[in-house]
Design a protein around this motif. Structure first.
Motif, PDB file in Angstrom:
ATOM      1  N   TRP A   1       0.858  -1.197   0.000  1.00 51.11           N
ATOM      2  CA  TRP A   1       0.000   0.000   0.000  1.00 51.11           C
ATOM      3  C   TRP A   1       0.885   1.233   0.000  1.00 51.11           C
ATOM      4  O   TRP A   1       1.789   1.355   0.836  1.00 51.11           O
ATOM      5  N   ASP A   2       0.648   2.141  -0.959  1.00 50.58           N
ATOM      6  CA  ASP A   2       1.520   3.314  -1.132  1.00 50.58           C
ATOM      7  C   ASP A   2       1.196   4.374  -0.081  1.00 50.58           C
ATOM      8  O   ASP A   2       0.434   5.307  -0.322  1.00 50.58           O
ATOM      9  N   PHE A   3       1.809   4.205   1.081  1.00 50.09           N
ATOM     10  CA  PHE A   3       1.508   5.075   2.210  1.00 50.09           C
ATOM     11  C   PHE A   3       1.811   6.538   1.896  1.00 50.09           C
ATOM     12  O   PHE A   3       1.004   7.429   2.201  1.00 50.09           O
ATOM     13  N   GLU A   4       2.955   6.825   1.323  1.00 50.18           N
ATOM     14  CA  GLU A   4       3.356   8.223   1.107  1.00 50.18           C
ATOM     15  C   GLU A   4       2.380   8.947   0.180  1.00 50.18           C
ATOM     16  O   GLU A   4       1.953  10.065   0.455  1.00 50.18           O
ATOM     17  N   LYS A   5       2.011   8.312  -0.913  1.00 48.84           N
ATOM     18  CA  LYS A   5       1.091   8.952  -1.864  1.00 48.84           C
ATOM     19  C   LYS A   5      -0.298   9.134  -1.246  1.00 48.84           C
ATOM     20  O   LYS A   5      -0.897  10.210  -1.340  1.00 48.84           O
ATOM     21  N   ASN A   6      -0.804   8.084  -0.616  1.00 47.49           N
ATOM     22  CA  ASN A   6      -2.148   8.154  -0.035  1.00 47.49           C
ATOM     23  C   ASN A   6      -2.207   9.138   1.133  1.00 47.49           C
ATOM     24  O   ASN A   6      -3.203   9.832   1.315  1.00 47.49           O
ATOM     25  N   SER A   7      -1.135   9.187   1.905  1.00 45.14           N
ATOM     26  CA  SER A   7      -1.076  10.129   3.020  1.00 45.14           C
ATOM     27  C   SER A   7      -1.077  11.570   2.514  1.00 45.14           C
ATOM     28  O   SER A   7      -1.793  12.428   3.044  1.00 45.14           O
ATOM     29  N   ALA A   8      -0.302  11.847   1.474  1.00 45.01           N
ATOM     30  CA  ALA A   8      -0.249  13.201   0.914  1.00 45.01           C
ATOM     31  C   ALA A   8      -1.611  13.630   0.377  1.00 45.01           C
ATOM     32  O   ALA A   8      -2.034  14.778   0.566  1.00 45.01           O
ATOM     33  N   LEU A   9      -2.304  12.722  -0.291  1.00 41.92           N
ATOM     34  CA  LEU A   9      -3.639  13.035  -0.813  1.00 41.92           C
ATOM     35  C   LEU A   9      -4.632  13.302   0.321  1.00 41.92           C
ATOM     36  O   LEU A   9      -5.489  14.185   0.222  1.00 41.92           O
ATOM     37  N   THR A  10      -4.498  12.543   1.397  1.00 41.32           N
ATOM     38  CA  THR A  10      -5.372  12.732   2.555  1.00 41.32           C
ATOM     39  C   THR A  10      -5.154  14.095   3.179  1.00 41.32           C
ATOM     40  O   THR A  10      -6.112  14.822   3.490  1.00 41.32           O
ATOM     41  N   PHE A  11      -3.890  14.459   3.379  1.00 44.07           N
ATOM     42  CA  PHE A  11      -3.607  15.768   3.973  1.00 44.07           C
ATOM     43  C   PHE A  11      -4.055  16.903   3.060  1.00 44.07           C
ATOM     44  O   PHE A  11      -4.568  17.921   3.537  1.00 44.07           O
ATOM     45  N   ALA A  12      -3.858  16.752   1.758  1.00 44.43           N
ATOM     46  CA  ALA A  12      -4.321  17.794   0.833  1.00 44.43           C
ATOM     47  C   ALA A  12      -5.812  18.039   1.022  1.00 44.43           C
ATOM     48  O   ALA A  12      -6.272  19.198   1.028  1.00 44.43           O
ATOM     49  N   LYS A  13      -6.570  16.981   1.212  1.00 43.49           N
ATOM     50  CA  LYS A  13      -8.023  17.094   1.370  1.00 43.49           C
ATOM     51  C   LYS A  13      -8.409  17.706   2.705  1.00 43.49           C
ATOM     52  O   LYS A  13      -9.173  18.682   2.761  1.00 43.49           O
ATOM     53  N   ILE A  14      -7.876  17.159   3.810  1.00 42.84           N
ATOM     54  CA  ILE A  14      -8.353  17.601   5.128  1.00 42.84           C
ATOM     55  C   ILE A  14      -7.812  18.979   5.515  1.00 42.84           C
ATOM     56  O   ILE A  14      -8.497  19.728   6.211  1.00 42.84           O
ATOM     57  N   LEU A  15      -6.621  19.325   5.045  1.00 42.59           N
ATOM     58  CA  LEU A  15      -6.102  20.668   5.338  1.00 42.59           C
ATOM     59  C   LEU A  15      -6.928  21.718   4.597  1.00 42.59           C
ATOM     60  O   LEU A  15      -7.251  22.769   5.152  1.00 42.59           O
ATOM     61  N   ALA A  16      -7.285  21.420   3.359  1.00 39.07           N
ATOM     62  CA  ALA A  16      -8.115  22.357   2.591  1.00 39.07           C
ATOM     63  C   ALA A  16      -9.501  22.488   3.205  1.00 39.07           C
ATOM     64  O   ALA A  16     -10.024  23.597   3.370  1.00 39.07           O
ATOM     65  N   GLU A  17     -10.105  21.360   3.565  1.00 34.89           N
ATOM     66  CA  GLU A  17     -11.456  21.379   4.127  1.00 34.89           C
ATOM     67  C   GLU A  17     -11.519  22.119   5.458  1.00 34.89           C
ATOM     68  O   GLU A  17     -12.542  22.732   5.791  1.00 34.89           O
ATOM     69  N   ASN A  18     -10.425  22.059   6.216  1.00 37.27           N
ATOM     70  CA  ASN A  18     -10.387  22.743   7.515  1.00 37.27           C
ATOM     71  C   ASN A  18      -9.729  24.118   7.439  1.00 37.27           C
ATOM     72  O   ASN A  18      -9.465  24.744   8.475  1.00 37.27           O
ATOM     73  N   LYS A  19      -9.474  24.569   6.183  1.00 38.54           N
ATOM     74  CA  LYS A  19      -8.936  25.906   5.931  1.00 38.54           C
ATOM     75  C   LYS A  19      -7.628  26.161   6.695  1.00 38.54           C
ATOM     76  O   LYS A  19      -7.416  27.231   7.271  1.00 38.54           O
ATOM     77  N   VAL A  20      -6.773  25.151   6.707  1.00 41.57           N
ATOM     78  CA  VAL A  20      -5.449  25.280   7.304  1.00 41.57           C
ATOM     79  C   VAL A  20      -4.493  25.733   6.207  1.00 41.57           C
ATOM     80  O   VAL A  20      -4.249  25.007   5.241  1.00 41.57           O
ATOM     81  N   ASP A  21      -3.971  26.928   6.352  1.00 41.53           N
ATOM     82  CA  ASP A  21      -3.187  27.560   5.283  1.00 41.53           C
ATOM     83  C   ASP A  21      -1.698  27.277   5.468  1.00 41.53           C
ATOM     84  O   ASP A  21      -0.958  28.050   6.069  1.00 41.53           O
ATOM     85  N   VAL A  22      -1.257  26.113   4.963  1.00 44.86           N
ATOM     86  CA  VAL A  22       0.167  25.785   4.954  1.00 44.86           C
ATOM     87  C   VAL A  22       0.526  25.256   3.572  1.00 44.86           C
ATOM     88  O   VAL A  22      -0.334  24.743   2.853  1.00 44.86           O
ATOM     89  N   ASP A  23       1.786  25.397   3.217  1.00 49.77           N
ATOM     90  CA  ASP A  23       2.258  24.846   1.947  1.00 49.77           C
ATOM     91  C   ASP A  23       2.323  23.329   2.073  1.00 49.77           C
ATOM     92  O   ASP A  23       3.013  22.794   2.959  1.00 49.77           O
ATOM     93  N   LEU A  24       1.608  22.635   1.211  1.00 51.75           N
ATOM     94  CA  LEU A  24       1.478  21.184   1.331  1.00 51.75           C
ATOM     95  C   LEU A  24       2.827  20.473   1.178  1.00 51.75           C
ATOM     96  O   LEU A  24       3.128  19.533   1.922  1.00 51.75           O
ATOM     97  N   ALA A  25       3.638  20.921   0.240  1.00 55.50           N
ATOM     98  CA  ALA A  25       4.940  20.279   0.025  1.00 55.50           C
ATOM     99  C   ALA A  25       5.833  20.431   1.253  1.00 55.50           C
ATOM    100  O   ALA A  25       6.503  19.479   1.676  1.00 55.50           O
ATOM    101  N   SER A  26       5.831  21.620   1.845  1.00 59.72           N
ATOM    102  CA  SER A  26       6.622  21.858   3.058  1.00 59.72           C
ATOM    103  C   SER A  26       6.095  21.026   4.214  1.00 59.72           C
ATOM    104  O   SER A  26       6.871  20.473   5.009  1.00 59.72           O
ATOM    105  N   PHE A  27       4.764  20.949   4.300  1.00 56.30           N
ATOM    106  CA  PHE A  27       4.138  20.145   5.350  1.00 56.30           C
ATOM    107  C   PHE A  27       4.588  18.686   5.242  1.00 56.30           C
ATOM    108  O   PHE A  27       5.014  18.071   6.224  1.00 56.30           O
TER     109      PHE A  27
END
Length: 229
Positions: free
Chosen positions: A18-44
C-alpha cells in the motif's frame, strides 16, 4: 534459492504493498483544505514524513501510545512550520486523517501483478503494525483483501514488530513452520530482523531508498520477486 520449500508468504502492508506516502499526501491535501489550514502542502509533507517515522519508532518501542502518536506527529509538524494551530484543530485533523486515509487506494508499483503471480502457488498473509480498523479498510478499499488468508496486526498480538510474538501468532494462525515461510517488508528492523529472529526467510523491499546491505536479498521493485520465487 532457499534451503526449505516456501509454502506461505507474509507481507507487510504500508510501504510494501500500500503506497503510504502517496495516499497520506492526498489525505492531507483534502483535510487541510477542508479545515482551511493555510500551509504549503509540500513543506508540510517534507517535515511530517520524518516526524511520523520517528513517532512510529517510539510507538513500536511502547514509548508512546496510539493517541499520542496521532497528536504529536501533527503538533510537531505545525510547530516546525511555525504555523499556529489549536490543540482542538489538531485533534480534529488527527481524527479526519484516520477516517480519510483508507479512502485513497494507491498501491506500490506491481503490487497487484505480484500478488496475482504468487497467489496460485503460495498462501499469502499480512503482518502489520498498523491499527486494525485502518488496515482492514486499506486492504478492502484497494481491492487486495481477498489475496490474504491471515491478517495479523499489532493490536491483535498485543506487541509490535519486531517482537517475536506477533510473528509467532501469524505462524500459529497460518499453521505453518517458520522454515517454510517468507517475510517481505520494507523495514529492516521491524520486518526483516524481526522475522529472521524466529527463523523465517526474508526479502527486504527497498521502497524507502534505504542503504544497500548484505543482510538478505534486497529488491527495489516488487516485480523482482518473480526472479526469486
Amino acid at each position: 534459492m532457499f534451503e526449505h520449500e516456501v509454502t506461505d508468504i507474509f507481507f507487510d502492508l504500508d510501504h510494501t504493498l500500500w503506497d503510504f506516502e502517496k495516499n497520506s499526501a492526498l489525505t492531507f491535501a483534502k483535510i487541510l483544505a477542508e479545515n482551511k489550514v493555510d500551509v504549503d502542502l509540500a513543506s508540510f509533507q517534507e517535515i511530517y514524513s520524518p516526524i511520523n517515522f520517528q513517532m512510529w519508532a517510539l510507538y513500536r518501542e511502547n514509548k508512546i501510545g496510539k493517541s499520542e502518536l496521532r497528536y504529536q506527529r501533527l503538533r510537531q509538524t505545525f510547530d516546525a512550520l511555525n504555523a499556529p494551530i489549536s490543540d482542538e484543530l489538531i485533534n480534529i485533523l488527527a481524527h479526519e486523517y484516520i477516517e480519510q486515509l483508507s479512502t485513497f487506494t494507491h498501491l506500490l508499483p506491481n503490487a497487484v501483478e505480484i500478488l496475482e503471480y504468487l497467489s496460485p502457488k503460495y498462501k499469502l498473509h499480512i503482518i502489520t503494525n498498523g491499527f486494525q480498523e485502518v488496515q482492514e479498510r486499506k486492504l478492502k478499499g484497494s481491492s487486495i483483501h481477498h489475496y490474504f488468508d491471515q491478517v495479523v496486526n499489532s493490536e491483535m498480538a498485543g506487541v509490535k514488530k519486531p517482537h517475536p510474538r506477533i510473528f509467532e501468532l501469524a505462524l500459529e494462525r497460518a499453521r505453518v513452520q517458520p522454515r517454510n515461510t517468507l517475510m517481505i517488508g520494507d523495514d529492516l528492523e521491524a520486518d526483516i530482523q524481526g522475522a529472521r529472529a524466529i527463523g523465517m526467510k526474508v526479502i527486504h523491499y527497498n521502497s524507502n531508498n534505504a542503504t544497500t546491505h548484505e543482510i538478505c536479498i534486497m529488491i527495489n521493485d516488487l516485480i523482482e520477486i518473480k526472479n526469486i520465487l
